[in-house]
Design a protein around this motif. Structure first.
Motif, PDB file in Angstrom:
ATOM      1  N   PRO A  24       0.828  -1.214   0.000  1.00  0.00           N
ATOM      2  CA  PRO A  24       0.000   0.000   0.000  1.00  0.00           C
ATOM      3  C   PRO A  24       0.860   1.261   0.000  1.00  0.00           C
ATOM      4  CG  PRO A  24      -0.011  -1.032   2.154  1.00  0.00           C
ATOM      5  CD  PRO A  24       0.743  -1.952   1.264  1.00  0.00           C
ATOM      6  N   PHE A  25       1.227   1.684  -1.185  1.00  0.00           N
ATOM      7  CA  PHE A  25       2.155   2.804  -1.358  1.00  0.00           C
ATOM      8  C   PHE A  25       1.542   4.097  -0.833  1.00  0.00           C
ATOM      9  CE2 PHE A  25       4.142   6.182  -3.925  1.00  0.00           C
ATOM     10  CZ  PHE A  25       5.473   5.956  -3.597  1.00  0.00           C
ATOM     11  N   LEU A  26       0.281   4.334  -1.149  1.00  0.00           N
ATOM     12  CA  LEU A  26      -0.385   5.570  -0.705  1.00  0.00           C
ATOM     13  C   LEU A  26      -0.497   5.628   0.815  1.00  0.00           C
ATOM     14  CD1 LEU A  26      -3.214   5.862  -3.392  1.00  0.00           C
ATOM     15  CD2 LEU A  26      -1.014   7.046  -3.329  1.00  0.00           C
ATOM     16  N   LEU A  27      -0.744   4.474   1.441  1.00  0.00           N
ATOM     17  CA  LEU A  27      -0.816   4.425   2.907  1.00  0.00           C
ATOM     18  C   LEU A  27       0.548   4.720   3.520  1.00  0.00           C
ATOM     19  CD1 LEU A  27      -2.697   3.821   5.314  1.00  0.00           C
ATOM     20  CD2 LEU A  27      -1.996   1.435   5.160  1.00  0.00           C
ATOM     21  N   TRP A  28       1.603   4.254   2.848  1.00  0.00           N
ATOM     22  CA  TRP A  28       2.975   4.516   3.329  1.00  0.00           C
ATOM     23  C   TRP A  28       3.285   5.998   3.251  1.00  0.00           C
ATOM     24  CZ3 TRP A  28       7.279   6.174   0.339  1.00  0.00           C
ATOM     25  CH2 TRP A  28       8.493   6.172   1.037  1.00  0.00           C
ATOM     26  N   VAL A  33       4.073  11.266   5.851  1.00  0.00           N
ATOM     27  CA  VAL A  33       3.692  12.672   5.974  1.00  0.00           C
ATOM     28  C   VAL A  33       3.267  12.993   7.396  1.00  0.00           C
ATOM     29  CG1 VAL A  33       1.999  14.375   5.225  1.00  0.00           C
ATOM     30  CG2 VAL A  33       3.083  12.910   3.544  1.00  0.00           C
ATOM     31  N   SER A  34       2.645  12.024   8.086  1.00  0.00           N
ATOM     32  CA  SER A  34       2.192  12.239   9.461  1.00  0.00           C
ATOM     33  C   SER A  34       3.300  12.081  10.482  1.00  0.00           C
ATOM     34  CB  SER A  34       1.057  11.256   9.785  1.00  0.00           C
ATOM     35  OG  SER A  34      -0.019  11.419   8.894  1.00  0.00           O
ATOM     36  N   GLY A  35       4.493  11.694  10.042  1.00  0.00           N
ATOM     37  CA  GLY A  35       5.621  11.557  10.958  1.00  0.00           C
ATOM     38  C   GLY A  35       5.785  10.163  11.524  1.00  0.00           C
ATOM     39  N   VAL A  36       5.061   9.177  11.009  1.00  0.00           N
ATOM     40  CA  VAL A  36       5.174   7.802  11.478  1.00  0.00           C
ATOM     41  C   VAL A  36       6.156   7.070  10.578  1.00  0.00           C
ATOM     42  CG1 VAL A  36       3.944   5.634  11.856  1.00  0.00           C
ATOM     43  CG2 VAL A  36       2.837   7.811  12.399  1.00  0.00           C
ATOM     44  N   ARG A  37       7.137   6.491  11.191  1.00  0.00           N
ATOM     45  CA  ARG A  37       8.146   5.771  10.416  1.00  0.00           C
ATOM     46  C   ARG A  37       7.760   4.302  10.284  1.00  0.00           C
ATOM     47  NH1 ARG A  37      14.066   8.009  12.511  1.00  0.00           N
ATOM     48  NH2 ARG A  37      13.742  10.211  11.930  1.00  0.00           N
ATOM     49  N   ILE A  38       7.517   3.907   9.071  1.00  0.00           N
ATOM     50  CA  ILE A  38       7.174   2.524   8.775  1.00  0.00           C
ATOM     51  C   ILE A  38       7.587   2.251   7.330  1.00  0.00           C
ATOM     52  CG2 ILE A  38       4.826   3.045   8.040  1.00  0.00           C
ATOM     53  CD1 ILE A  38       3.965   0.403   9.335  1.00  0.00           C
ATOM     54  N   ILE A  41       8.165  -2.662   3.344  1.00  0.00           N
ATOM     55  CA  ILE A  41       8.317  -4.099   3.617  1.00  0.00           C
ATOM     56  C   ILE A  41       7.447  -4.499   4.809  1.00  0.00           C
ATOM     57  CG2 ILE A  41       9.956  -5.890   4.319  1.00  0.00           C
ATOM     58  CD1 ILE A  41      12.095  -4.381   2.777  1.00  0.00           C
ATOM     59  N   GLN A  42       7.397  -3.641   5.828  1.00  0.00           N
ATOM     60  CA  GLN A  42       6.551  -3.943   6.991  1.00  0.00           C
ATOM     61  C   GLN A  42       5.074  -3.959   6.615  1.00  0.00           C
ATOM     62  OE1 GLN A  42       7.834  -0.853   9.631  1.00  0.00           O
ATOM     63  NE2 GLN A  42       9.530  -2.051  10.494  1.00  0.00           N
ATOM     64  N   LEU A  43       4.678  -3.039   5.729  1.00  0.00           N
ATOM     65  CA  LEU A  43       3.290  -3.038   5.272  1.00  0.00           C
ATOM     66  C   LEU A  43       2.983  -4.292   4.452  1.00  0.00           C
ATOM     67  CD1 LEU A  43       2.927   0.725   4.232  1.00  0.00           C
ATOM     68  CD2 LEU A  43       2.075  -0.372   6.297  1.00  0.00           C
ATOM     69  N   GLN A  54      -4.301  -0.586   7.162  1.00  0.00           N
ATOM     70  CA  GLN A  54      -5.012   0.662   7.409  1.00  0.00           C
ATOM     71  C   GLN A  54      -5.299   0.857   8.897  1.00  0.00           C
ATOM     72  OE1 GLN A  54      -5.932  -1.689   5.303  1.00  0.00           O
ATOM     73  NE2 GLN A  54      -6.019  -0.824   3.228  1.00  0.00           N
ATOM     74  N   VAL A  55      -5.713  -0.237   9.571  1.00  0.00           N
ATOM     75  CA  VAL A  55      -6.045  -0.143  10.993  1.00  0.00           C
ATOM     76  C   VAL A  55      -4.802   0.199  11.811  1.00  0.00           C
ATOM     77  CG1 VAL A  55      -6.913  -1.415  12.988  1.00  0.00           C
ATOM     78  CG2 VAL A  55      -7.975  -1.732  10.749  1.00  0.00           C
ATOM     79  N   ILE A  56      -3.709  -0.493  11.544  1.00  0.00           N
ATOM     80  CA  ILE A  56      -2.485  -0.281  12.323  1.00  0.00           C
ATOM     81  C   ILE A  56      -1.905   1.103  12.054  1.00  0.00           C
ATOM     82  CG2 ILE A  56      -0.183  -1.165  12.790  1.00  0.00           C
ATOM     83  CD1 ILE A  56      -2.462  -3.003  13.670  1.00  0.00           C
ATOM     84  N   VAL A  57      -1.870   1.499  10.772  1.00  0.00           N
ATOM     85  CA  VAL A  57      -1.271   2.799  10.437  1.00  0.00           C
ATOM     86  C   VAL A  57      -2.112   3.939  10.993  1.00  0.00           C
ATOM     87  CG1 VAL A  57      -0.688   4.338   8.520  1.00  0.00           C
ATOM     88  CG2 VAL A  57      -0.069   1.928   8.401  1.00  0.00           C
ATOM     89  N   ARG A  58      -3.437   3.855  10.891  1.00  0.00           N
ATOM     90  CA  ARG A  58      -4.286   4.916  11.450  1.00  0.00           C
ATOM     91  C   ARG A  58      -4.114   5.014  12.959  1.00  0.00           C
ATOM     92  NH1 ARG A  58      -8.419   3.268   7.681  1.00  0.00           N
ATOM     93  NH2 ARG A  58      -9.330   1.956   9.302  1.00  0.00           N
ATOM     94  N   ALA A  59      -4.003   3.870  13.637  1.00  0.00           N
ATOM     95  CA  ALA A  59      -3.792   3.886  15.083  1.00  0.00           C
ATOM     96  C   ALA A  59      -2.444   4.509  15.435  1.00  0.00           C
ATOM     97  CB  ALA A  59      -3.886   2.465  15.633  1.00  0.00           C
ATOM     98  N   MET A  60      -1.409   4.178  14.647  1.00  0.00           N
ATOM     99  CA  MET A  60      -0.090   4.753  14.917  1.00  0.00           C
ATOM    100  C   MET A  60      -0.081   6.264  14.666  1.00  0.00           C
ATOM    101  SD  MET A  60       2.396   1.799  13.299  1.00  0.00           S
ATOM    102  CE  MET A  60       3.877   2.691  13.753  1.00  0.00           C
TER     103      MET A  60
END
Length: 324
Positions: A24-28, A33-38, A41-43, A54-60
Motif C-alpha cells: 500500500p504505497f499511498l498508505l505509506w 507525511v504524518s511523521g510515522v516511520r514505517i 516491507i513492513q506493510l 489501514q487499521v495499524i497505520v491509522r492507530a499509529m
C-alpha cells in the motif's frame, strides 16, 4: 492486434492492483507525511500476516499526533491478532492522556481483551454515569411497606475493570442496603421524613468494593407507601388460628357423636340381654309347674299383684289431656 492490446492492458491493471494491495504505497506516504516511520516491507508483511495495514497505520498516526510515542507497531499487531480492538484501545489511551488518567498500554489491552469497552470506561471516569435502580420493596418495623427508587452515580475504576463486578452487582448491593436500612427503621414515617438517612447508611457499607466502579453518591429519587404488611400478617394469623379452632371443635364434635353412637350400641346390647332374660321366665315357670314348686293359685295371686301394680301406676301418672 487490438484484442492483444486490450488483453495486455487488463493484465497490467491486474498486476498493479495486486501490487498496490500487498504494497500500500499511498498508505505509506500518508504515514510518512504524518511523521510515522514505517517501511513498505513492513506493510507488505502485514498483508502476509493478514493484519489490515489501514487499521495499524491509522492507530499509529493517532497515537503519534497525541504524543503517545511509546506505542509500537508490534504491540498493535499483537493486540489485533489476539482479537482486540486496536482503534478502541488507542482512542482510550488518547482520552486518558488528555484527562490525566493513569492508563498504560498493557492495562488498556488487558481491559479490552477482557470484553469490556475500555474507551467507554475512560469516558465514564471523566463523566460519571447515573444508574437508576428498579423499585426496591422493603418493610419498616411498624409493618408498613415502602417502595423506593434510587439513582446511583458511579465512576469507572480503571484498576478494577479486569476481574471487577459489573453494574448488576452494584444494583443488587444498593437494593440490599435499601432493604436493610428501611427494615431497621422503627417507623415508616421516619424514612419518609429523612430519606437521606438511607443514602448515608448505604454509602457507609462500601458497596463498591470488588467492583469495576466507584460509587460517588446514592440519591433516593422516590418513595411510595405500599401495603400494611403487619396488619395483613395479623389477619392471616387470626384466620389460621380460627381454622385451627374450628378443626379442633369439629374433632371434638365427631368424638362426641362417636361416643353417642357407642352408648346407643351398648344400650341396644343391654336391651337384648333383658329380652333374652325375659324369655327365660316362661320356661322357668313351666319348669316350676312341672316340678310342683308353683301351684295354680300361686300363679293367680302373682297375676293379681301385677294387675294391681299396673293399675296403681296408671292412676299415679298425670293425665296428658287438658282439663275442661
Amino acid at each position: 492486434m487490438v484484442g492483444l492490446s486490450v488483453f495486455l492492458l487488463i493484465g497490467i491493471i491486474a498486476i498493479l492492483a495486486v501490487f498496490f494491495y500487498f504494497v500500500p504505497f499511498l498508505l505509506w506516504i500518508s504515514a510518512r507525511v504524518s511523521g510515522v516511520r514505517i517501511s513498505l516491507i513492513q506493510l507488505f508483511l502485514m498483508r502476509i500476516r493478514k493484519v489490515p495495514p489501514q487499521v495499524i497505520v491509522r492507530a499509529m498516526i493517532e497515537a503519534h499526533k497525541a504524543g503517545l510515542k511509546t506505542i509500537t507497531r508490534d504491540e498493535l499487531e499483537a493486540h489485533y491478532l489476539a482479537g482486540g480492538h486496536v482503534e478502541r484501545v488507542v482512542h482510550a489511551l488518547v482520552s486518558a492522556s488528555k484527562a490525566n488518567i493513569d492508563l498504560g498500554f498493557q492495562m488498556a489491552t488487558a481491559i479490552d481483551l477482557a470484553g469490556r469497552d475500555v474507551f467507554e470506561a475512560v469516558q465514564m471516569s471523566v463523566n460519571p454515569k447515573v444508574i437508576d435502580t428498579p423499585p426496591v420493596t422493603a418493610v419498616a418495623k411498624d409493618g408498613i411497606q415502602l417502595i423506593a427508587k434510587a439513582r446511583v452515580t458511579v465512576r469507572a475504576n480503571i484498576r478494577q475493570l479486569v476481574g471487577g463486578a459489573g453494574e448488576d452487582t452494584i444494583l443488587a448491593r444498593v437494593g440490599e442496603g435499601i432493604v436493610s436500612s428501611i427494615g431497621s427503621s422503627e417507623s415508616h414515617k421516619q424514612v419518609l421524613e429523612n430519606p437521606d438517612s438511607i443514602s448515608k447508611l448505604v454509602l457507609k457499607k462500601g458497596l463498591d468494593s470488588g467492583t469495576a466502579f466507584e460509587i460517588l453518591s446514592i440519591d433516593i429519587a422516590d418513595i411510595d407507601i405500599g401495603k400494611n404488611i403487619g396488619a395483613t400478617l395479623q389477619m392471616d394469623q387470626a384466620q389460621a388460628d380460627k381454622n385451627i379452632a374450628q378443626a379442633k371443635a369439629e374433632e371434638r364434635r365427631a368424638m362426641a357423636i362417636a361416643l353417642e353412637q357407642e352408648m346407643k350400641a351398648k344400650a341396644q346390647e343391654a336391651r337384648a340381654k333383658v329380652i333374652e332374660a325375659e324369655a327365660e321366665v316362661p320356661r322357668a315357670m313351666a319348669e316350676a309347674f312341672r316340678s310342683g314348686n308353683l301351684g295354680i293359685m300361686d300363679y293367680y295371686k302373682m297375676k293379681n299383684v301385677e294387675a294391681d301394680t299396673a293399675m296403681r301406676e296408671s292412676i299415679a301418672k298425670p293425665s296428658s289431656k287438658p282439663e275442661k
